[in-house]
Write an enzyme that holds these catalytic residues in place. Structure first.
Site, PDB file in Angstrom:
ATOM      1  CB  SER A   1      -0.956  -0.039   1.195  1.00 51.17           C
ATOM      2  OG  SER A   1      -2.046   0.818   1.009  1.00 51.17           O
TER       3      SER A   1
ATOM      4  CG  ASP B   1      -4.402  -1.934   1.049  1.00 49.23           C
ATOM      5  OD1 ASP B   1      -3.543  -2.536   1.717  1.00 49.23           O
ATOM      6  OD2 ASP B   1      -4.425  -0.695   0.919  1.00 49.23           O
TER       7      ASP B   1
END
Length: 243
Positions: free
Chosen positions: A45, A159
């Protein structure tokens, strides 16, 4: 203390955490000042965004300048049609293009790099170390419910924090040892996905050093006062890394 002088392939693992990822920039600055250069950079991320810029040879002091000007519109747009997520990370394409001149293949980057995402179908970690850098970053930052999932190679990706917010194992899987990990936020502990117990076992390995910048009082989404976030990363690195 792990021995960085005789590391066969030093790995750097940068964790996710929204704007708290600015602490990674401070760590990179101290590493630069102390002559510590990783062979493999892996990020989840926000860690993937900072790690990719660093792996593309962007100076860590220039990264701080860019960070202080960052806005959420640099990575997110509101999609025209409804879908699985309020935002689309397509705006990231323009930001990366402006920064490095266009998309690149990960395998052609100056430093070995991988972005970590989560396969929503298999619920496994997806280590993306080949193909489009922009697509890999879009997948790695796609927080479920906020960003739309990204389809790559037939996989539906979200994610990396869902499964592995601090990708130490991913760095080890790519042949790195020892590994410096930088945690800016805890594991998500999402039922059916997260593996915090496995991560805790990794952190006590003799070839792993985890830095945890002190970031109390800040949220993942604050864009003001990011200079103090960089400073927290610097303080953690100065205390833990050898000269």
């Amino acid at each position: 203390m792990i021995d960085l002088r005789h590391a066969p392939a030093l790995g750097l693992s940068l964790g996710g955490g929204g704007t708290l990822g600015g602490a990674h920039v401070g760590v990179l600055q101290v590493m630069h000042e102390r002559g510590i250069v990783p062979d493999v950079v892996v990020g989840t991320s926000a860690g993937a965004l900072v790690g990719a810029a660093y792996a593309m040879s962007i100076d860590p002091y220039r990264l701080e300048e860019l960070l202080l000007d960052v806005r959420w519109t640099d990575v997110a747009t509101v999609p025209r049609r409804p879908g699985m997520g309020l935002l689309d990370a397509e705006a990231l394409r323009a930001s990366v293009t402006e920064l490095i001149g266009g998309d690149v293949l990960i395998e052609d980057m100056p430093m070995r790099f991988a972005a970590v995402a989560t396969d929503l179908i298999s619920r496994d970690v997806a280590i993306i170390d080949r193909g489009s850098l922009i697509d890999a970053l879009r997948a790695s930052i796609s927080v479920p419910g906020i960003f739309r999932p990204v389809t790559l190679g037939g996989r539906r990706l979200a994610d990396g924090g869902l499964k592995n917010n601090l990708p130490i194992q991913a760095a080890l899987d790519l042949g790195a040892t020892p590994v410096i990990g930088v945690r800016v936020a805890p594991e998500w502990d999402v039922p059916g996905f997260s593996s915090s117990a496995e991560l805790r076992a990794l952190e006590i390995r003799p070839d792993v050093l985890v830095l945890s910048p002190v970031l109390r009082g800040r949220t993942w989404w604050q864009t003001k006062g990011l200079g103090s976030v960089v400073a927290a990363g610097r303080a953690a690195a100065e205390a833990a890394l050898p000269r």
